[in-house]
Design a protein around this motif. Structure first.
Motif, mmCIF file in Angstrom:
data_model
loop_
_atom_site.group_PDB
_atom_site.id
_atom_site.type_symbol
_atom_site.label_atom_id
_atom_site.label_comp_id
_atom_site.label_asym_id
_atom_site.label_seq_id
_atom_site.Cartn_x
_atom_site.Cartn_y
_atom_site.Cartn_z
ATOM 1 N N PRO B 46 21.301 49.246 13.517
ATOM 2 C CA PRO B 46 20.528 50.193 12.701
ATOM 3 C C PRO B 46 19.348 50.765 13.492
ATOM 4 N N ALA B 168 22.812 42.910 15.248
ATOM 5 C CA ALA B 168 23.867 42.910 14.240
ATOM 6 C C ALA B 168 24.281 44.334 13.906
ATOM 7 N N ASP B 169 25.463 44.439 13.356
ATOM 8 C CA ASP B 169 26.018 45.748 13.016
ATOM 9 C C ASP B 169 25.456 46.218 11.678
ATOM 10 N N ASN B 170 25.472 47.536 11.492
ATOM 11 C CA ASN B 170 25.022 48.113 10.230
ATOM 12 C C ASN B 170 25.708 47.473 9.032
ATOM 13 N N GLY B 171 26.997 47.215 9.172
ATOM 14 C CA GLY B 171 27.783 46.775 8.018
ATOM 15 C C GLY B 171 27.861 45.274 7.849
ATOM 16 N N THR B 172 27.115 44.530 8.666
ATOM 17 C CA THR B 172 27.152 43.071 8.530
ATOM 18 C C THR B 172 26.641 42.664 7.153
ATOM 19 N N PRO B 173 27.408 41.837 6.415
ATOM 20 C CA PRO B 173 26.920 41.417 5.099
ATOM 21 C C PRO B 173 25.671 40.546 5.230
ATOM 22 N N TYR B 174 24.737 40.720 4.306
ATOM 23 C CA TYR B 174 23.460 40.011 4.394
ATOM 24 C C TYR B 174 23.601 38.488 4.397
ATOM 25 N N ILE B 177 23.694 37.166 7.874
ATOM 26 C CA ILE B 177 22.380 37.265 8.523
ATOM 27 C C ILE B 177 21.476 36.142 8.029
#
Lengths: 195, 219
Positions: B46, B168-174, B177
């Motif tokens: 991001p 991390a990627d934009n679409g990584t689920p929270y 993380i």
């Protein structure tokens, strides 16, 4: 450099009169230079000078977390929740006062839009809190509590941390989401038709 | 009157000096260029307004792709060798010199200890196509990520300059993380860095105004 002295004198015997013609030993360096510069330009163009940037993130200690939470006043706090489909929810305070949280207008939804989104809410709350005075008579600082639901993505999380940087919010904390918050998000999603 | 003949000068230029300069520059660029090893995952980070640079050395980098697989990477080949040898002896991974060397010169690794030997035996393309790397496990019963972090810290010599970066990627689920952040929390590491791309500060926002103020003060 490019010339070599090949006029050897002490060589074989000279045959009478048959002199072989001396060829020039000069080498044309132009293609070599061309090649050199071609390679240089290639390396110059393929070398990237741009580097990724980083954002500092300081996580609160678990033990201190509880105390920190209790130190935050209802009046100076803004809780922001991240839901699925890039939705943002927010409410004033920490939802510790049942009278306030039973109000239907208490829990509100918004987006990450540049105008009319969460940024405006943060700015509004920041200015509102700045007008309050603590017991020393100094202006209060707004405290933003960030809670992310399971449906949120990393992008939402970074965007919200970025909003903190954009609006220069000094005090914010990432906290685990409570069951009560999850219920509110579910109810609001149902009302707004977020699948 | 006899004509004065001007001697014709040759138009050939001696290119030797030019050639020297060219090759000097060429060797400089060749020596100064470092090729990064091929990463096993593609991650789109991001954007944020932060301008702090990601340092080149003393970095532990965790890459999380959009499926939530976690990959581990670290700078410095000698340190990497130290790390993999420590892990090899303590967890009986059974790695040979080839695998250790592959880890040393390679990029990120995202496999559990069981399949690590197999992964390190493959070439980069094989690893990508076989999809063998499921990410480093982080469940509470088998938190191998915590072990990686601990051993990395030891291999880096416990220095204070060490930075822990999460890419991390934009679409990584929270939730993924959150697991990573909780792992760092358990290891008593509070200061993290999130890798982001640069974006412009929105005009009129507090950060933009502050920047203008700083520039005005400098003049």
């Amino acid at each position: 450099m490019a010339e070599m002295d090949t006029s050897s004198q002490g060589g074989g015997k000279k045959h009478g009169g048959t002199k072989s013609k001396k060829l020039s030993t000069r080498v044309d360096m132009t293609p070599m230079v061309d090649l050199g510069f071609l390679l240089i330009t290639f390396f110059m163009l393929t070398t990237t000078m741009s580097k990724p940037k980083t954002m500092d993130l300081i996580m609160p200690k678990d033990t201190e977390n509880e105390e920190e939470q209790n130190k935050v006043k209802e009046s100076t706090a803004l809780t922001i929740l991240l839901g699925k489909k890039d939705q943002v929810y927010y409410y004033a305070g920490l939802a510790q006062d049942p009278n306030a949280s039973s109000n239907p207008d208490f829990f509100k939804a918004t987006t990450f839009a540049n105008t009319g989104g969460i940024r405006d809410i943060i700015i509004q709350k920041r200015d509102e809190v700045a007008r309050l005075r603590n017991h020393k008579g100094e202006p209060e600082d707004v405290v933003v509590i960030i809670k992310a639901d399971d449906g949120a993505t990393y992008e939402n999380f970074v965007d919200l941390l970025d909003e903190m940087a954009i609006n220069r919010i000094q005090r914010y904390a990432t906290v685990d989401i409570s069951d009560q918050d999850k219920q509110w998000i579910k109810a609001t999603e149902a009302t707004n038709g977020i699948q | 009157m006899p004509k004065v003949k001007m001697p014709r000068k040759s138009t050939l230029i001696d290119m030797t000096a030019m050639c020297d300069v060219a090759f000097l520059l060429l060797t400089f660029f060749m020596l100064a260029t470092k090729f990064k090893p091929d990463e096993p995952v593609a991650v789109v980070t991001p954007s944020s307004i932060n301008t702090q640079l990601l340092p080149d050395s003393d970095v532990v980098l965790l890459t999380v792709d959009k499926d939530g697989r976690v990959f581990f990477s670290m700078d410095g080949q000698p340190k990497r060798q130290q790390l993999i040898e420590d892990l090899n002896t303590n967890f009986k991974l059974g790695l040979g010199p080839t695998e250790i060397n592959n880890f040393k010169v390679g990029s990120s690794v995202g496999a559990d200890f069981k399949t690590l030997k197999q992964v390190l035996n493959m070439s980069g393309d094989e690893r990508k196509s076989s999809n063998i790397e499921k990410g480093i496990p982080m469940d509470s019963t088998n938190n191998e990520l915590a072990i990686w972090i601990e051993y990395a810290r030891a291999a880096q010599g416990n220095n204070n300059k060490l930075k822990y970066c999460i890419q991390a990627d934009n679409g990584t689920p929270y939730p993924v993380i959150k697991r990573v952040l909780d792992t760092f929390k358990e290891k008593k590491i509070q200061k993290l860095n999130l890798v982001t791309n640069l974006k412009a500060k929105p005009p009129g926002s507090a950060a933009a105004l502050y920047e203008e103020q700083q520039q005005d003060n400098a003049h």
